[in-house]
Motif scaffolding. Sequence first.
Motif, PDB file in Angstrom:
ATOM      1  N   ALA A 112      40.500  43.109  43.293  1.00 56.43           N
ATOM      2  CA  ALA A 112      40.292  44.436  42.523  1.00 56.43           C
ATOM      3  C   ALA A 112      39.348  44.459  41.664  1.00 56.43           C
ATOM      4  O   ALA A 112      39.011  43.525  40.882  1.00 56.43           O
ATOM      5  CB  ALA A 112      41.736  44.913  42.099  1.00 56.43           C
ATOM      6  N   LEU A 134      39.813  46.492  46.637  1.00 58.67           N
ATOM      7  CA  LEU A 134      40.489  47.538  45.774  1.00 58.67           C
ATOM      8  C   LEU A 134      39.274  47.977  44.909  1.00 58.67           C
ATOM      9  O   LEU A 134      38.927  47.305  43.828  1.00 58.67           O
ATOM     10  CB  LEU A 134      41.679  47.544  45.120  1.00 58.67           C
ATOM     11  CG  LEU A 134      42.306  48.448  44.337  1.00 58.67           C
ATOM     12  CD1 LEU A 134      42.699  49.790  45.096  1.00 58.67           C
ATOM     13  CD2 LEU A 134      43.680  48.024  43.821  1.00 58.67           C
ATOM     14  N   ALA A 136      39.428  49.529  42.120  1.00 58.59           N
ATOM     15  CA  ALA A 136      40.515  50.019  41.010  1.00 58.59           C
ATOM     16  C   ALA A 136      39.950  50.890  39.973  1.00 58.59           C
ATOM     17  O   ALA A 136      40.611  51.426  39.221  1.00 58.59           O
ATOM     18  CB  ALA A 136      41.242  48.973  40.676  1.00 58.59           C
ATOM     19  N   LYS A 170      43.617  50.892  48.362  1.00 57.41           N
ATOM     20  CA  LYS A 170      43.665  49.515  48.629  1.00 57.41           C
ATOM     21  C   LYS A 170      43.212  49.173  50.125  1.00 57.41           C
ATOM     22  O   LYS A 170      43.801  50.021  51.024  1.00 57.41           O
ATOM     23  CB  LYS A 170      44.991  49.056  48.673  1.00 57.41           C
ATOM     24  CG  LYS A 170      44.935  47.520  48.032  1.00 57.41           C
ATOM     25  CD  LYS A 170      46.347  46.957  48.263  1.00 57.41           C
ATOM     26  CE  LYS A 170      46.752  46.598  46.855  1.00 57.41           C
ATOM     27  NZ  LYS A 170      48.292  45.751  47.135  1.00 57.41           N
TER      28      LYS A 170
HETATM   29  O1  T3D Z   1      36.539  45.473  29.944  1.00 57.81           O
HETATM   30  C1  T3D Z   1      35.323  45.879  30.393  1.00 57.81           C
HETATM   31  O2  T3D Z   1      34.424  45.368  30.369  1.00 57.81           O
HETATM   32  C2  T3D Z   1      35.364  47.159  31.536  1.00 57.81           C
HETATM   33  C3  T3D Z   1      35.036  46.379  32.892  1.00 57.81           C
HETATM   34  C4  T3D Z   1      35.882  46.332  33.830  1.00 57.81           C
HETATM   35  C5  T3D Z   1      35.745  45.863  35.135  1.00 57.81           C
HETATM   36  C6  T3D Z   1      37.066  45.982  35.818  1.00 57.81           C
HETATM   37  O3  T3D Z   1      37.336  45.151  36.723  1.00 57.81           O
HETATM   38  S1  T3D Z   1      37.940  47.300  35.673  1.00 57.81           S
HETATM   39  C7  T3D Z   1      39.433  47.042  36.770  1.00 57.81           C
HETATM   40  C8  T3D Z   1      40.420  46.038  36.192  1.00 57.81           C
HETATM   41  N1  T3D Z   1      41.557  45.869  37.224  1.00 57.81           N
HETATM   42  C9  T3D Z   1      42.524  46.780  37.452  1.00 57.81           C
HETATM   43  O4  T3D Z   1      42.409  47.936  37.269  1.00 57.81           O
HETATM   44  C10 T3D Z   1      43.380  46.124  38.578  1.00 57.81           C
HETATM   45  C11 T3D Z   1      44.937  45.923  37.863  1.00 57.81           C
HETATM   46  N2  T3D Z   1      45.832  45.642  38.824  1.00 57.81           N
HETATM   47  C12 T3D Z   1      46.166  46.142  39.924  1.00 57.81           C
HETATM   48  O5  T3D Z   1      46.055  47.291  40.114  1.00 57.81           O
HETATM   49  C13 T3D Z   1      47.218  45.536  40.648  1.00 57.81           C
HETATM   50  O6  T3D Z   1      47.947  44.475  39.668  1.00 57.81           O
HETATM   51  C14 T3D Z   1      46.687  45.142  41.938  1.00 57.81           C
HETATM   52  C15 T3D Z   1      46.664  46.200  42.945  1.00 57.81           C
HETATM   53  C16 T3D Z   1      45.525  44.183  41.705  1.00 57.81           C
HETATM   54  C17 T3D Z   1      47.846  43.972  42.471  1.00 57.81           C
HETATM   55  O7  T3D Z   1      49.295  44.870  42.678  1.00 57.81           O
HETATM   56  P1  T3D Z   1      50.532  44.108  42.590  1.00 57.81           P
HETATM   57  O8  T3D Z   1      51.661  44.733  42.844  1.00 57.81           O
HETATM   58  O9  T3D Z   1      50.328  43.039  43.902  1.00 57.81           O
HETATM   59  O10 T3D Z   1      50.686  43.071  41.494  1.00 57.81           O
HETATM   60  P2  T3D Z   1      51.301  43.526  39.899  1.00 57.81           P
HETATM   61  O11 T3D Z   1      52.606  43.452  39.926  1.00 57.81           O
HETATM   62  O12 T3D Z   1      50.588  44.843  39.589  1.00 57.81           O
HETATM   63  O13 T3D Z   1      50.656  42.372  39.099  1.00 57.81           O
HETATM   64  C18 T3D Z   1      51.185  41.141  38.984  1.00 57.81           C
HETATM   65  C19 T3D Z   1      51.049  40.704  37.629  1.00 57.81           C
HETATM   66  O14 T3D Z   1      49.560  40.211  37.417  1.00 57.81           O
HETATM   67  C20 T3D Z   1      51.529  41.574  36.430  1.00 57.81           C
HETATM   68  O15 T3D Z   1      51.912  40.926  35.280  1.00 57.81           O
HETATM   69  P3  T3D Z   1      53.717  40.765  35.116  1.00 57.81           P
HETATM   70  O16 T3D Z   1      54.097  41.949  35.312  1.00 57.81           O
HETATM   71  O17 T3D Z   1      54.115  39.795  36.448  1.00 57.81           O
HETATM   72  O18 T3D Z   1      53.790  39.988  33.982  1.00 57.81           O
HETATM   73  C21 T3D Z   1      50.116  42.588  36.202  1.00 57.81           C
HETATM   74  O19 T3D Z   1      50.451  42.935  34.840  1.00 57.81           O
HETATM   75  C22 T3D Z   1      49.352  41.373  36.092  1.00 57.81           C
HETATM   76  N3  T3D Z   1      47.889  42.100  36.424  1.00 57.81           N
HETATM   77  C23 T3D Z   1      47.405  42.322  37.529  1.00 57.81           C
HETATM   78  N4  T3D Z   1      46.063  42.928  37.359  1.00 57.81           N
HETATM   79  C24 T3D Z   1      46.008  42.582  36.013  1.00 57.81           C
HETATM   80  C25 T3D Z   1      47.075  41.788  35.498  1.00 57.81           C
HETATM   81  N5  T3D Z   1      47.051  41.672  33.942  1.00 57.81           N
HETATM   82  C26 T3D Z   1      45.938  41.948  33.223  1.00 57.81           C
HETATM   83  N6  T3D Z   1      44.931  42.454  33.894  1.00 57.81           N
HETATM   84  C27 T3D Z   1      44.783  42.857  35.151  1.00 57.81           C
HETATM   85  N7  T3D Z   1      43.678  43.285  35.643  1.00 57.81           N
END
Ligand code: T3D
Length: 263
Positions: A112, A134, A136, A170
């Motif tokens: 993502a 994704l 995202a 996704k």
């Molecule tokens: O900062 C800058 O310089 C700007 C540049 C940015 C570049 C980028 O990459 S911006 C995009 C950042 N990424 C996202 O927005 C993706 C965020 N994550 C998601 O949308 C979802 O996690 C997924 C679709 C990837 C997966 O969903 P799912 O339901 O399978 O997993 P989940 O429950 O959301 O995540 C599991 C854990 O990972 C959860 O933590 P917990 O609740 O078990 O303690 C979640 O918070 C953590 N996690 C997932 N993605 C991130 C994350 N923690 C921090 N950062 C993340 N990107």
Amino acid sequence: MGQDSILLEKLGGVARITLNRPDVLNSFDASMSGKLQDVLAELATDREIRALYLTGTGRAFCAGQDLAEACPKDAPPLADFADHVRKVYNPIVLSLRNLPKPVVCGVNGVAAGAGASLAFACDLVVASEEASFLQAFIKIGLVPDTGASWILPRLTGTAHAAALMMLGEKLPAPRALELGMIYKVCPLEALETVGMGLATQLAGQPTYALGLIKKLLNASANNTLEQQLELEADYQGRAGRSLDYTEGVKAFLDKRKPSFTGA
Ligand code: T3D
């Protein structure tokens, strides 16, 4: 002491790099991005290493920027995303694209944001059937970065790239394959064998010519036909002076398997 966020193993001519922050889906914090930059710089000049394999630990490949680091609950957010993207993500993309050796990406799960871009910056992308891609960024009010807006339209055409970036849906790996975004899909249990197998195969091929192929592909995105023909001529001249060319032709004439050294 915390776990090592980047694992590096050197297996014969292949460097296996693993993103290793599974609790946060291998999202990038400053430590992981810094280590990845260092590892890529080291491998660029390591003559023993002739191909890279990049993958992730756990159920995700990479979820992009660690959002808890970018926007901590009890502290101000990162001051300047522009500066952050320039210093953190842009050098990683350029290292991968300019590395004079092939990079295979084994996408084990969700990729993502900058995590998807990271996969697309590699040369051959193999994904597990469970993996997904994704864009995202739009979900949190950001724009695609880490090269996504350059590479996605070139992989899928503008129509699909626009939909992926604007809708932020996704995309399952089999659909990404249909759209030409990745090279292969395989069962998760087979990913390591397929991905490392490709990297190992590439590590035995003429590395110098593979590096030149990468440069040709990079240049073809913006060159005219005339410019590209000239570049091909130039690189063919260089490849024709390589030891691997001499060995390749000799082996062909001797009716034996070539033994390429990468030089
Ligand atoms: O900062 C800058 O310089 C700007 C540049 C940015 C570049 C980028 O990459 S911006 C995009 C950042 N990424 C996202 O927005 C993706 C965020 N994550 C998601 O949308 C979802 O996690 C997924 C679709 C990837 C997966 O969903 P799912 O339901 O399978 O997993 P989940 O429950 O959301 O995540 C599991 C854990 O990972 C959860 O933590 P917990 O609740 O078990 O303690 C979640 O918070 C953590 N996690 C997932 N993605 C991130 C994350 N923690 C921090 N950062 C993340 N990107």
